[in-house]
Design a protein around this motif. Sequence first.
Motif, PDB file in Angstrom:
ATOM      1  N   VAL A 124      35.371  36.420  20.275  1.00 62.91           N
ATOM      2  CA  VAL A 124      34.591  36.834  21.442  1.00 62.91           C
ATOM      3  C   VAL A 124      33.127  36.424  21.283  1.00 62.91           C
ATOM      4  O   VAL A 124      32.518  35.877  22.209  1.00 62.91           O
ATOM      5  CB  VAL A 124      34.708  38.366  21.675  1.00 62.91           C
ATOM      6  CG1 VAL A 124      33.675  38.856  22.669  1.00 62.91           C
ATOM      7  CG2 VAL A 124      36.109  38.726  22.128  1.00 62.91           C
ATOM      8  N   ASN A 135      38.815  39.289  13.500  1.00 65.16           N
ATOM      9  CA  ASN A 135      39.081  37.964  14.039  1.00 65.16           C
ATOM     10  C   ASN A 135      38.791  37.923  15.534  1.00 65.16           C
ATOM     11  O   ASN A 135      38.116  37.014  16.020  1.00 65.16           O
ATOM     12  CB  ASN A 135      40.531  37.553  13.773  1.00 65.16           C
ATOM     13  CG  ASN A 135      40.797  36.142  14.207  1.00 65.16           C
ATOM     14  OD1 ASN A 135      40.470  35.204  13.492  1.00 65.16           O
ATOM     15  ND2 ASN A 135      41.380  35.974  15.384  1.00 65.16           N
ATOM     16  N   SER A 136      39.292  38.896  16.274  1.00 60.39           N
ATOM     17  CA  SER A 136      39.057  38.935  17.719  1.00 60.39           C
ATOM     18  C   SER A 136      37.575  39.070  18.040  1.00 60.39           C
ATOM     19  O   SER A 136      37.075  38.454  18.984  1.00 60.39           O
ATOM     20  CB  SER A 136      39.833  40.084  18.363  1.00 60.39           C
ATOM     21  OG  SER A 136      41.204  39.844  18.276  1.00 60.39           O
ATOM     22  N   GLU A 137      36.875  39.858  17.264  1.00 53.57           N
ATOM     23  CA  GLU A 137      35.431  40.033  17.479  1.00 53.57           C
ATOM     24  C   GLU A 137      34.700  38.706  17.275  1.00 53.57           C
ATOM     25  O   GLU A 137      33.827  38.332  18.060  1.00 53.57           O
ATOM     26  CB  GLU A 137      34.868  41.107  16.543  1.00 53.57           C
ATOM     27  CG  GLU A 137      33.457  41.526  16.872  1.00 53.57           C
ATOM     28  CD  GLU A 137      33.340  42.232  18.210  1.00 53.57           C
ATOM     29  OE1 GLU A 137      32.298  42.047  18.869  1.00 53.57           O
ATOM     30  OE2 GLU A 137      34.255  42.975  18.610  1.00 53.57           O
ATOM     31  N   ALA A 177      33.439  45.183  15.433  1.00 50.39           N
ATOM     32  CA  ALA A 177      34.869  45.167  15.725  1.00 50.39           C
ATOM     33  C   ALA A 177      35.399  46.585  15.900  1.00 50.39           C
ATOM     34  O   ALA A 177      36.151  46.864  16.844  1.00 50.39           O
ATOM     35  CB  ALA A 177      35.624  44.442  14.608  1.00 50.39           C
ATOM     36  N   ASN A 213      34.247  48.062  19.214  1.00 51.22           N
ATOM     37  CA  ASN A 213      34.910  47.440  20.355  1.00 51.22           C
ATOM     38  C   ASN A 213      36.429  47.514  20.285  1.00 51.22           C
ATOM     39  O   ASN A 213      37.120  46.933  21.125  1.00 51.22           O
ATOM     40  CB  ASN A 213      34.463  45.974  20.479  1.00 51.22           C
ATOM     41  CG  ASN A 213      33.000  45.868  20.833  1.00 51.22           C
ATOM     42  OD1 ASN A 213      32.500  46.600  21.678  1.00 51.22           O
ATOM     43  ND2 ASN A 213      32.296  44.966  20.179  1.00 51.22           N
ATOM     44  N   ARG A 214      36.924  48.203  19.260  1.00 46.30           N
ATOM     45  CA  ARG A 214      38.371  48.364  19.045  1.00 46.30           C
ATOM     46  C   ARG A 214      39.091  47.020  19.002  1.00 46.30           C
ATOM     47  O   ARG A 214      40.112  46.810  19.647  1.00 46.30           O
ATOM     48  CB  ARG A 214      38.976  49.277  20.110  1.00 46.30           C
ATOM     49  CG  ARG A 214      38.420  50.673  20.028  1.00 46.30           C
ATOM     50  CD  ARG A 214      39.037  51.556  21.033  1.00 46.30           C
ATOM     51  NE  ARG A 214      38.454  52.888  20.895  1.00 46.30           N
ATOM     52  CZ  ARG A 214      38.893  53.952  21.496  1.00 46.30           C
ATOM     53  NH1 ARG A 214      39.933  53.871  22.296  1.00 46.30           N
ATOM     54  NH2 ARG A 214      38.314  55.102  21.323  1.00 46.30           N
ATOM     55  N   ARG A 215      38.519  46.103  18.227  1.00 45.48           N
ATOM     56  CA  ARG A 215      39.092  44.779  18.033  1.00 45.48           C
ATOM     57  C   ARG A 215      39.269  44.530  16.545  1.00 45.48           C
ATOM     58  O   ARG A 215      38.608  45.150  15.715  1.00 45.48           O
ATOM     59  CB  ARG A 215      38.153  43.683  18.559  1.00 45.48           C
ATOM     60  CG  ARG A 215      37.893  43.696  20.016  1.00 45.48           C
ATOM     61  CD  ARG A 215      37.021  42.481  20.379  1.00 45.48           C
ATOM     62  NE  ARG A 215      36.698  42.486  21.778  1.00 45.48           N
ATOM     63  CZ  ARG A 215      35.473  42.565  22.272  1.00 45.48           C
ATOM     64  NH1 ARG A 215      34.434  42.623  21.476  1.00 45.48           N
ATOM     65  NH2 ARG A 215      35.283  42.570  23.571  1.00 45.48           N
ATOM     66  N   SER A 216      40.100  43.554  16.227  1.00 42.24           N
ATOM     67  CA  SER A 216      40.162  43.076  14.848  1.00 42.24           C
ATOM     68  C   SER A 216      38.885  42.274  14.598  1.00 42.24           C
ATOM     69  O   SER A 216      38.187  41.862  15.538  1.00 42.24           O
ATOM     70  CB  SER A 216      41.389  42.178  14.657  1.00 42.24           C
ATOM     71  OG  SER A 216      41.242  40.982  15.406  1.00 42.24           O
TER      72      SER A 216
END
Length: 62
Positions: A36, A31-33, A23, A26-29
């Motif tokens: 994806v 949760n977002s990771e 995460a 990939n500069r994501r939270s």
Amino acid sequence: MRKISPVAVRLPPEFRARLSELAAQNRRSMNSEIVVLLERALFDQFGVRNDGATCKPDQTRN
């Protein structure tokens, strides 16, 4: 508006650490990771698109 359901998942500490690393890379939270990664796994393995329709795994997402 789409409804999003919370899901509790128990993860081994090493999974959580790896998800956190991915995460951040990939500069994501986290949760977002997870979303994806699940989308990719479902599409690649089962041929399920984001809209719930099924397709052959070699078809591109629309």
